[in-house]
Write a protein that holds these residues in place. Sequence first.
Motif, PDB file in Angstrom:
ATOM      1  N   TYR A  67      -1.442   6.997  -8.646  1.00 26.38           N
ATOM      2  CA  TYR A  67      -2.209   7.270  -7.418  1.00 26.38           C
ATOM      3  C   TYR A  67      -2.011   8.700  -6.632  1.00 26.38           C
ATOM      4  O   TYR A  67      -1.198   8.760  -6.060  1.00 26.38           O
ATOM      5  CB  TYR A  67      -2.030   6.091  -6.580  1.00 26.38           C
ATOM      6  CG  TYR A  67      -3.027   6.092  -5.258  1.00 26.38           C
ATOM      7  CD1 TYR A  67      -4.090   5.490  -5.520  1.00 26.38           C
ATOM      8  CD2 TYR A  67      -2.526   6.433  -4.135  1.00 26.38           C
ATOM      9  CE1 TYR A  67      -5.131   5.125  -4.787  1.00 26.38           C
ATOM     10  CE2 TYR A  67      -3.365   6.332  -3.014  1.00 26.38           C
ATOM     11  CZ  TYR A  67      -4.474   5.713  -3.195  1.00 26.38           C
ATOM     12  OH  TYR A  67      -5.596   5.323  -2.593  1.00 26.38           O
ATOM     13  N   PHE A 126       0.837  -1.269   0.044  1.00 20.51           N
ATOM     14  CA  PHE A 126       0.059  -0.132   0.027  1.00 20.51           C
ATOM     15  C   PHE A 126       0.883   1.334   0.039  1.00 20.51           C
ATOM     16  O   PHE A 126       0.741   2.288  -0.735  1.00 20.51           O
ATOM     17  CB  PHE A 126      -0.934  -0.002   1.103  1.00 20.51           C
ATOM     18  CG  PHE A 126      -1.785   1.188   1.138  1.00 20.51           C
ATOM     19  CD1 PHE A 126      -2.822   1.258   0.065  1.00 20.51           C
ATOM     20  CD2 PHE A 126      -1.567   2.305   1.949  1.00 20.51           C
ATOM     21  CE1 PHE A 126      -3.432   2.701   0.019  1.00 20.51           C
ATOM     22  CE2 PHE A 126      -2.136   3.521   1.915  1.00 20.51           C
ATOM     23  CZ  PHE A 126      -3.171   3.688   0.766  1.00 20.51           C
ATOM     24  N   SER A 137     -14.256   1.816  -3.158  1.00 17.70           N
ATOM     25  CA  SER A 137     -13.599   3.164  -2.692  1.00 17.70           C
ATOM     26  C   SER A 137     -14.361   3.918  -3.445  1.00 17.70           C
ATOM     27  O   SER A 137     -14.523   4.465  -4.356  1.00 17.70           O
ATOM     28  CB  SER A 137     -12.303   3.082  -3.473  1.00 17.70           C
ATOM     29  OG  SER A 137     -11.503   4.136  -2.708  1.00 17.70           O
ATOM     30  N   GLY A 149      -6.855   9.874   4.136  1.00 18.05           N
ATOM     31  CA  GLY A 149      -6.612   8.790   2.970  1.00 18.05           C
ATOM     32  C   GLY A 149      -8.004   8.426   2.355  1.00 18.05           C
ATOM     33  O   GLY A 149      -7.515   7.387   1.445  1.00 18.05           O
ATOM     34  N   SER A 150      -8.938   9.134   2.515  1.00 20.23           N
ATOM     35  CA  SER A 150      -9.952   8.689   1.857  1.00 20.23           C
ATOM     36  C   SER A 150     -10.675   7.413   2.380  1.00 20.23           C
ATOM     37  O   SER A 150     -11.250   6.642   1.728  1.00 20.23           O
ATOM     38  CB  SER A 150     -10.297   8.907   0.525  1.00 20.23           C
ATOM     39  OG  SER A 150     -11.522   8.970   0.141  1.00 20.23           O
ATOM     40  N   TYR A 174      -6.164   3.113  -9.906  1.00 21.19           N
ATOM     41  CA  TYR A 174      -6.364   1.818  -9.424  1.00 21.19           C
ATOM     42  C   TYR A 174      -5.678   0.711 -10.209  1.00 21.19           C
ATOM     43  O   TYR A 174      -6.018  -0.385 -10.123  1.00 21.19           O
ATOM     44  CB  TYR A 174      -7.719   1.510  -8.995  1.00 21.19           C
ATOM     45  CG  TYR A 174      -8.133   2.547  -7.957  1.00 21.19           C
ATOM     46  CD1 TYR A 174      -7.932   1.770  -6.368  1.00 21.19           C
ATOM     47  CD2 TYR A 174      -8.342   3.796  -8.097  1.00 21.19           C
ATOM     48  CE1 TYR A 174      -8.407   2.814  -5.391  1.00 21.19           C
ATOM     49  CE2 TYR A 174      -8.987   4.571  -7.129  1.00 21.19           C
ATOM     50  CZ  TYR A 174      -8.594   4.166  -5.614  1.00 21.19           C
ATOM     51  OH  TYR A 174      -9.131   4.750  -4.438  1.00 21.19           O
ATOM     52  N   GLU A 206     -12.849  -4.968  -2.887  1.00 21.95           N
ATOM     53  CA  GLU A 206     -12.874  -3.431  -2.123  1.00 21.95           C
ATOM     54  C   GLU A 206     -13.711  -2.446  -2.865  1.00 21.95           C
ATOM     55  O   GLU A 206     -13.722  -2.628  -4.246  1.00 21.95           O
ATOM     56  CB  GLU A 206     -11.491  -2.720  -2.288  1.00 21.95           C
ATOM     57  CG  GLU A 206     -11.370  -1.466  -1.753  1.00 21.95           C
ATOM     58  CD  GLU A 206      -9.793  -0.929  -1.320  1.00 21.95           C
ATOM     59  OE1 GLU A 206      -9.062  -1.102  -2.314  1.00 21.95           O
ATOM     60  OE2 GLU A 206      -9.434  -0.700  -0.214  1.00 21.95           O
ATOM     61  N   ASN A 238     -14.041   3.003   1.887  1.00 20.49           N
ATOM     62  CA  ASN A 238     -14.196   1.582   2.044  1.00 20.49           C
ATOM     63  C   ASN A 238     -15.589   1.319   2.561  1.00 20.49           C
ATOM     64  O   ASN A 238     -15.834   0.185   2.266  1.00 20.49           O
ATOM     65  CB  ASN A 238     -12.897   1.141   2.899  1.00 20.49           C
ATOM     66  CG  ASN A 238     -11.767   0.795   2.106  1.00 20.49           C
ATOM     67  OD1 ASN A 238     -10.678   0.566   2.934  1.00 20.49           O
ATOM     68  ND2 ASN A 238     -11.839   0.907   0.865  1.00 20.49           N
TER      69      ASN A 238
HETATM   70  C1  AVJ Z   1      -6.619   3.087   1.832  1.00 17.79           C
HETATM   71  C2  AVJ Z   1      -9.196   2.515   1.226  1.00 17.79           C
HETATM   72  C3  AVJ Z   1      -8.047   4.640   0.819  1.00 17.79           C
HETATM   73  O1  AVJ Z   1      -9.359   3.287  -1.730  1.00 17.79           O
HETATM   74  O2  AVJ Z   1      -7.783   4.355  -2.510  1.00 17.79           O
HETATM   75  C4  AVJ Z   1      -5.369   2.120  -2.926  1.00 17.79           C
HETATM   76  C5  AVJ Z   1      -6.797   1.838  -0.635  1.00 17.79           C
HETATM   77  N1  AVJ Z   1      -6.742   0.197  -2.839  1.00 17.79           N
HETATM   78  N2  AVJ Z   1      -5.525   1.236  -3.990  1.00 17.79           N
HETATM   79  C6  AVJ Z   1      -8.367   3.687  -1.570  1.00 17.79           C
HETATM   80  C7  AVJ Z   1      -6.589   1.275  -2.149  1.00 17.79           C
HETATM   81  C8  AVJ Z   1      -6.069   0.432  -4.088  1.00 17.79           C
HETATM   82  C9  AVJ Z   1      -7.169   3.008  -0.625  1.00 17.79           C
HETATM   83  N3  AVJ Z   1      -7.727   3.226   0.922  1.00 17.79           N
END
Ligand code: AVJ
Length: 323
Positions: free
Chosen positions: A56, A47, A281, A160-161, A205, A279, A165
């Motif tokens: 990102y 991460f 987001s 971090g937003s 992503y 996940e 999640n």
């Molecule tokens: C940590 C949940 C904010 O959703 O952007 C980043 C996790 N997953 N790339 C997000 C994440 C794939 C991140 N968070």
Amino acid sequence: MTQRTIEFHDLHPTPADLAAEVLAGLRRRPRYIPPKFFYDAEGSRLFDAITATPEYYPTRVELEVLRAHAAEIARRVGTGSLLVEPGGGSCAKVRILLEGLRPCAYVPMDISRDHLWLAAERVAAEFPWLEVHAACTDFTRIMEVPISAPVGPRVAFFPGSSIGNFDPPAAVDFLAAVAELVGPGGFLLIGVDLKKDRARLDAAYNDAAGVTAAFNLNLLTRINRELGADFDLGAWQHRAYYNEALGRIEMHLASTLAQTVRVAGESFAFAAGETIHTENSYKYGIDEFQGLATRAGFGPEAVWTDADGLFSVHLLRTPEVGP
Ligand code: AVJ
């Protein structure tokens, strides 16, 4: 010489928690494994590597917004607060705030035990005046962390937003728990990724170096190791895309062929192309997020964004006197 120590409260999920949730998620349709299980030691490392990829943008932009407004944040919140950070991870962002805020104590909370421990120790060494209580827990359990009565206001910092999640009703529940934690007149400083064009979101992503793919696939490696599963890593692919109707990025692991996998003694048959949803987001407009926060008992105090409108940082506060 006094030896500096940090208090460590361990509520780390047990192997039984992992097994129960993974098995339940794999029996469901569509199959779903919650994103909190990404963060074993390797997942936390991956991460951090994601946040350094050019695609990102959230981490970089949020840091920029926090730096630009740290003085105003300190002025609005005041010093001597109890600063709680659910999901504190590597405690990188809070450093921007500590000198200005001068909290009486800092409580980083994270599900990844070793990662949190190292990060908390580094913060304690860097800010010798600061009392640090590290709490190893998934941030939905913040009410269980013992916190002694502070002098100043309670401030929760949730950058971090990570709020993305949760699906929106669960986000309201979480924010309401934070409102209860900070109490009357308490603050929440929260980073929220904004809705924007699909190309930008999809790229964030699906980084070209494949770090996000490795992060997603590491979940299977972890399950193989910790639950004695036999996922063939060559037969699964990372998939991430913006679901515009629902306002969220979805990450999945897609089975490239028909296969059967054994997990903790149970067999799971996957069709070719079938996915495990790993996940969500969620992305929000500013008003949209303030609406959620209001339903949870917070009032908007201030909101800051970068010049390109990619990312927002909200300062929210609960009413001084209880309802
Ligand atoms: C940590 C949940 C904010 O959703 O952007 C980043 C996790 N997953 N790339 C997000 C994440 C794939 C991140 N968070």
